[in-house]
Motif scaffolding. Structure first.
Motif, PDB file in Angstrom:
ATOM      1  N   VAL A 132      -6.239  59.159  28.829  1.00 59.15           N
ATOM      2  CA  VAL A 132      -6.659  60.452  29.484  1.00 59.15           C
ATOM      3  C   VAL A 132      -8.060  60.433  29.782  1.00 59.15           C
ATOM      4  O   VAL A 132      -8.330  60.827  30.988  1.00 59.15           O
ATOM      5  CB  VAL A 132      -6.563  61.600  28.447  1.00 59.15           C
ATOM      6  CG1 VAL A 132      -7.014  62.769  28.861  1.00 59.15           C
ATOM      7  CG2 VAL A 132      -4.848  61.758  27.751  1.00 59.15           C
ATOM      8  N   ILE A 133      -8.989  59.719  28.907  1.00 57.67           N
ATOM      9  CA  ILE A 133     -10.190  59.857  29.494  1.00 57.67           C
ATOM     10  C   ILE A 133     -10.559  58.816  30.617  1.00 57.67           C
ATOM     11  O   ILE A 133     -11.080  59.196  31.786  1.00 57.67           O
ATOM     12  CB  ILE A 133     -11.075  59.126  28.191  1.00 57.67           C
ATOM     13  CG1 ILE A 133     -11.344  60.172  27.084  1.00 57.67           C
ATOM     14  CG2 ILE A 133     -12.608  58.595  28.712  1.00 57.67           C
ATOM     15  CD1 ILE A 133     -11.881  59.430  25.725  1.00 57.67           C
ATOM     16  N   GLN A 134      -9.790  57.697  30.787  1.00 60.88           N
ATOM     17  CA  GLN A 134     -10.021  56.823  32.115  1.00 60.88           C
ATOM     18  C   GLN A 134      -9.300  57.351  32.925  1.00 60.88           C
ATOM     19  O   GLN A 134      -9.801  57.225  34.328  1.00 60.88           O
ATOM     20  CB  GLN A 134      -9.456  55.492  31.470  1.00 60.88           C
ATOM     21  CG  GLN A 134     -10.320  54.688  30.501  1.00 60.88           C
ATOM     22  CD  GLN A 134      -9.671  53.537  30.011  1.00 60.88           C
ATOM     23  OE1 GLN A 134      -9.885  53.380  28.774  1.00 60.88           O
ATOM     24  NE2 GLN A 134      -9.160  52.769  30.764  1.00 60.88           N
ATOM     25  N   LEU A 135      -8.349  58.234  33.047  1.00 62.82           N
ATOM     26  CA  LEU A 135      -7.359  58.695  34.101  1.00 62.82           C
ATOM     27  C   LEU A 135      -8.262  59.851  34.479  1.00 62.82           C
ATOM     28  O   LEU A 135      -8.609  60.023  35.770  1.00 62.82           O
ATOM     29  CB  LEU A 135      -6.170  59.491  33.711  1.00 62.82           C
ATOM     30  CG  LEU A 135      -5.502  60.190  34.631  1.00 62.82           C
ATOM     31  CD1 LEU A 135      -5.200  59.787  36.005  1.00 62.82           C
ATOM     32  CD2 LEU A 135      -4.280  60.851  33.963  1.00 62.82           C
ATOM     33  N   ALA A 136      -8.993  60.569  33.782  1.00 64.26           N
ATOM     34  CA  ALA A 136      -9.654  61.756  34.249  1.00 64.26           C
ATOM     35  C   ALA A 136     -11.033  61.301  34.971  1.00 64.26           C
ATOM     36  O   ALA A 136     -11.575  61.838  35.968  1.00 64.26           O
ATOM     37  CB  ALA A 136     -10.298  62.566  33.023  1.00 64.26           C
ATOM     38  N   SER A 137     -11.574  60.167  34.621  1.00 64.00           N
ATOM     39  CA  SER A 137     -13.069  59.524  35.042  1.00 64.00           C
ATOM     40  C   SER A 137     -12.525  59.063  36.559  1.00 64.00           C
ATOM     41  O   SER A 137     -13.201  59.287  37.339  1.00 64.00           O
ATOM     42  CB  SER A 137     -13.254  58.398  34.068  1.00 64.00           C
ATOM     43  OG  SER A 137     -14.584  57.702  34.803  1.00 64.00           O
ATOM     44  N   SER A 138     -11.286  58.234  36.500  1.00 64.07           N
ATOM     45  CA  SER A 138     -10.710  57.987  37.877  1.00 64.07           C
ATOM     46  C   SER A 138     -10.485  58.982  38.859  1.00 64.07           C
ATOM     47  O   SER A 138     -10.876  58.942  40.211  1.00 64.07           O
ATOM     48  CB  SER A 138      -9.709  57.085  37.823  1.00 64.07           C
ATOM     49  OG  SER A 138      -9.812  55.824  36.918  1.00 64.07           O
ATOM     50  N   LEU A 139     -10.063  59.922  38.422  1.00 58.53           N
ATOM     51  CA  LEU A 139      -9.696  61.191  39.491  1.00 58.53           C
ATOM     52  C   LEU A 139     -10.985  61.854  39.782  1.00 58.53           C
ATOM     53  O   LEU A 139     -11.164  62.065  40.928  1.00 58.53           O
ATOM     54  CB  LEU A 139      -8.849  62.330  38.634  1.00 58.53           C
ATOM     55  CG  LEU A 139      -7.446  61.919  38.409  1.00 58.53           C
ATOM     56  CD1 LEU A 139      -6.835  62.837  37.412  1.00 58.53           C
ATOM     57  CD2 LEU A 139      -6.497  61.880  39.654  1.00 58.53           C
TER      58      LEU A 139
END
Length: 124
Positions: A32-39
């Motif tokens: 979730v953290i990495q997805l949010a950062s990528s987005l």
């Protein structure tokens, strides 16, 4: 790996798929953290704010110690996303609030000032 090699679109696809398939525990929280950062890096900070706000709202009793240890990371990436959406006072409040417990002194004062940043804006 896709994030690290400059392929954030591909990374988003994989994070999303892993979460859809029911990733759990620490790996879910990291995704979730990495997805949010990528987005956020792809110019979608509003979606990043949504994901991280939802993640931040999970009750502590639902998380194990390793997941709880990532709470400051959730706050830090949420602060970045908030800043990208023009919500600078909220971002500063969140970042300072996360920092306050780590200080050897002035923790209560800093936590209070962090809350006051939001009150000053909202007039409450």
């Amino acid at each position: 790996a896709h994030d690290s090699t400059g392929q954030p679109v591909e990374a988003v696809r994989h994070y999303t798929r892993a979460l859809e398939l029911g990733l759990t525990g620490l790996r879910r929280r990291r995704a979730v953290i990495q997805l949010a950062s990528s987005l956020r890096n792809l110019g979608r900070p509003d979606r990043s704010v949504e994901l991280l706000t939802e993640e931040r709202s999970l009750p502590a009793e639902r998380l194990d110690a390793d997941e709880l240890a990532l709470s400051p990371a959730v706050d830090a990436f949420l602060a970045l996303a908030l800043a990208d959406t023009g919500r600078d006072r909220e971002a500063a409040s969140l970042a300072l609030g996360a920092l306050a417990p780590l200080l050897p002194r002035y923790n209560r004062s800093l936590a209070h000032y962090a809350r006051d940043l939001l009150k000053a804006r909202h007039g409450s």
